[in-house]
Design a protein around this motif. Structure first.
Motif, mmCIF file in Angstrom:
data_model
loop_
_atom_site.group_PDB
_atom_site.id
_atom_site.type_symbol
_atom_site.label_atom_id
_atom_site.label_comp_id
_atom_site.label_asym_id
_atom_site.label_seq_id
_atom_site.Cartn_x
_atom_site.Cartn_y
_atom_site.Cartn_z
ATOM 1 N N LEU A 113 -3.813 4.733 -5.039
ATOM 2 C CA LEU A 113 -2.450 4.363 -5.299
ATOM 3 C C LEU A 113 -1.747 4.064 -3.975
ATOM 4 N N GLU A 114 -1.129 2.633 -3.755
ATOM 5 C CA GLU A 114 -0.728 2.115 -2.674
ATOM 6 C C GLU A 114 0.676 1.613 -3.021
ATOM 7 N N VAL A 115 1.821 2.216 -2.083
ATOM 8 C CA VAL A 115 3.155 1.763 -2.304
ATOM 9 C C VAL A 115 2.978 0.640 -1.364
ATOM 10 N N THR A 116 3.421 -0.554 -2.009
ATOM 11 C CA THR A 116 3.481 -1.663 -1.236
ATOM 12 C C THR A 116 4.958 -2.695 -1.255
ATOM 13 N N ARG A 139 9.942 -1.653 -3.692
ATOM 14 C CA ARG A 139 8.841 -1.080 -3.562
ATOM 15 C C ARG A 139 7.977 -1.267 -4.816
ATOM 16 N N TYR A 140 6.763 -1.238 -4.594
ATOM 17 C CA TYR A 140 5.812 -1.538 -5.983
ATOM 18 C C TYR A 140 4.641 -0.648 -5.781
ATOM 19 N N LEU A 141 3.890 -0.250 -6.885
ATOM 20 C CA LEU A 141 2.806 0.585 -6.888
ATOM 21 C C LEU A 141 1.393 -0.263 -7.324
ATOM 22 N N ARG A 142 0.523 -0.265 -6.316
ATOM 23 C CA ARG A 142 -0.748 -0.983 -6.614
ATOM 24 C C ARG A 142 -1.769 0.149 -7.091
ATOM 25 N N GLN A 143 -2.288 0.037 -8.307
ATOM 26 C CA GLN A 143 -3.369 0.827 -8.725
ATOM 27 C C GLN A 143 -4.797 0.183 -8.342
ATOM 28 N N VAL A 150 -3.990 7.885 -1.758
ATOM 29 C CA VAL A 150 -2.434 7.619 -1.673
ATOM 30 C C VAL A 150 -2.313 7.048 -0.301
ATOM 31 N N SER A 151 -1.526 5.931 -0.127
ATOM 32 C CA SER A 151 -1.190 5.137 1.068
ATOM 33 C C SER A 151 -0.098 4.064 0.971
ATOM 34 N N GLY A 152 0.647 3.658 1.812
ATOM 35 C CA GLY A 152 1.404 2.693 1.967
ATOM 36 C C GLY A 152 2.873 3.057 2.403
ATOM 37 N N LEU A 153 3.718 2.426 2.092
ATOM 38 C CA LEU A 153 4.898 2.381 2.485
ATOM 39 C C LEU A 153 5.842 3.764 1.918
ATOM 40 N N LEU A 174 3.058 14.889 -3.071
ATOM 41 C CA LEU A 174 1.728 15.636 -2.348
ATOM 42 C C LEU A 174 1.269 14.891 -1.188
ATOM 43 N N ALA A 175 1.949 13.444 -1.166
ATOM 44 C CA ALA A 175 1.565 12.585 -0.175
ATOM 45 C C ALA A 175 2.810 12.579 0.724
ATOM 46 N N GLY A 176 3.698 13.419 0.767
ATOM 47 C CA GLY A 176 4.981 13.042 1.463
ATOM 48 C C GLY A 176 5.866 12.049 0.986
ATOM 49 N N PHE A 177 5.767 11.550 0.083
ATOM 50 C CA PHE A 177 6.701 10.414 -0.410
ATOM 51 C C PHE A 177 8.196 10.554 0.100
ATOM 52 N N ASP A 178 8.598 9.694 0.502
ATOM 53 C CA ASP A 178 10.063 9.733 1.152
ATOM 54 C C ASP A 178 11.128 9.373 0.088
ATOM 55 N N GLY A 179 10.740 8.992 -0.868
ATOM 56 C CA GLY A 179 11.759 8.845 -2.324
ATOM 57 C C GLY A 179 12.396 7.496 -2.339
ATOM 58 N N ALA A 180 12.248 6.553 -1.363
ATOM 59 C CA ALA A 180 12.780 5.303 -1.463
ATOM 60 C C ALA A 180 12.015 4.345 -2.349
#
Length: 218
Positions: free
Chosen positions: A170-173, A103-107, A43-46, A93-99
């Motif tokens: 999973l990448e938040v972009t 934002r989009y989720l790249r699988q 899990v990575s990204g914004l 589990l990856a500390g998501f900030d909730g915003a």
């Protein structure tokens, strides 16, 4: 949004008609084997911390089972008991900030040496609002390789081509980009389920869906 009530412990239906072959289709191959001791969900990204979740850590997330309708862009659908974890819980589990705005989720899939990986991107906020699930079991049985073992994200408001099988990353972009099936088959980027007539394989009949998004009937 109206959702089907979660179902727990509902036995699998053994009298269903045969499902379309496209239910078993897998762009990557699929892999001949996935070693869960070595598999990681990255899990990575914004708005998240770069995190590699092993199988045990994913399994420690709160588990739920819901009876929901899966819809293919090829005009068929089936309702099954899906077991796994809320996308929201796994992102935490990856500390998501909730915003979620912009934002989009790249699988990205595990891939194979022959065909490489494939990707799909979905709007993050919509997926969370629709209670997207990371699935590892169907109708009480482990998710088979051809349906996405070990893990597959399902956003039930979108056609199934938007959900990568054999998930590895999973990448938040901030980019809503074309994925495998938009480029290969010309499918729409948004992937939203459209009002039209579908074959409900579990019921053995056709049904006209009147509203866009997740199909909650019957």
């Amino acid at each position: 949004m109206t959702r089907s009530a979660p179902a727990t412990g509902t036995p699998a239906r053994r009298d269903r008609p045969a499902k379309p072959s496209s239910l078993r289709y897998y762009q990557d191959g699929p892999p001949e084997h996935v070693d869960l001791a070595r598999w990681r969900l990255t899990v990575s990204g914004l708005g998240v911390e770069d995190t590699a979740l092993d199988w045990e850590r994913v399994q420690a997330a709160p588990r739920l089972t819901e009876n929901r309708r899966y819809v293919c862009v090829c005009n068929w659908s089936t309702r099954e008991n899906w077991s796994g974890f809320l996308l929201a819980d796994v992102l935490r589990l990856a500390g998501f900030d909730g915003a979620t705005e912009g934002r989009y989720l790249r699988q990205t899939s595990i891939g194979t040496p022959e065909k490489g990986v494939y990707t799909s991107t979905v709007p993050l906020g919509d997926a969370l609002e629709r209670r997207a699930l990371l699935i590892d079991r169907i109708d009480g049985a482990p998710l088979p390789l051809e349906r996405g073992h070990p893990l597959r994200l399902l956003d039930f408001g979108l056609y199934a081509y938007k959900s990568v099988k054999g998930l590895a990353r999973l990448e938040v972009t901030d980019v809503f980009e074309l994925g495998e099936w938009e480029m290969r088959a010309g499918y729409t980027l948004d992937g939203q389920i459209r009002p039209k007539r579908y074959r409900f394989c579990d019921l053995g009949r056709h049904h006209f869906v009147e509203r866009p998004g997740e199909v909650t009937e019957p």
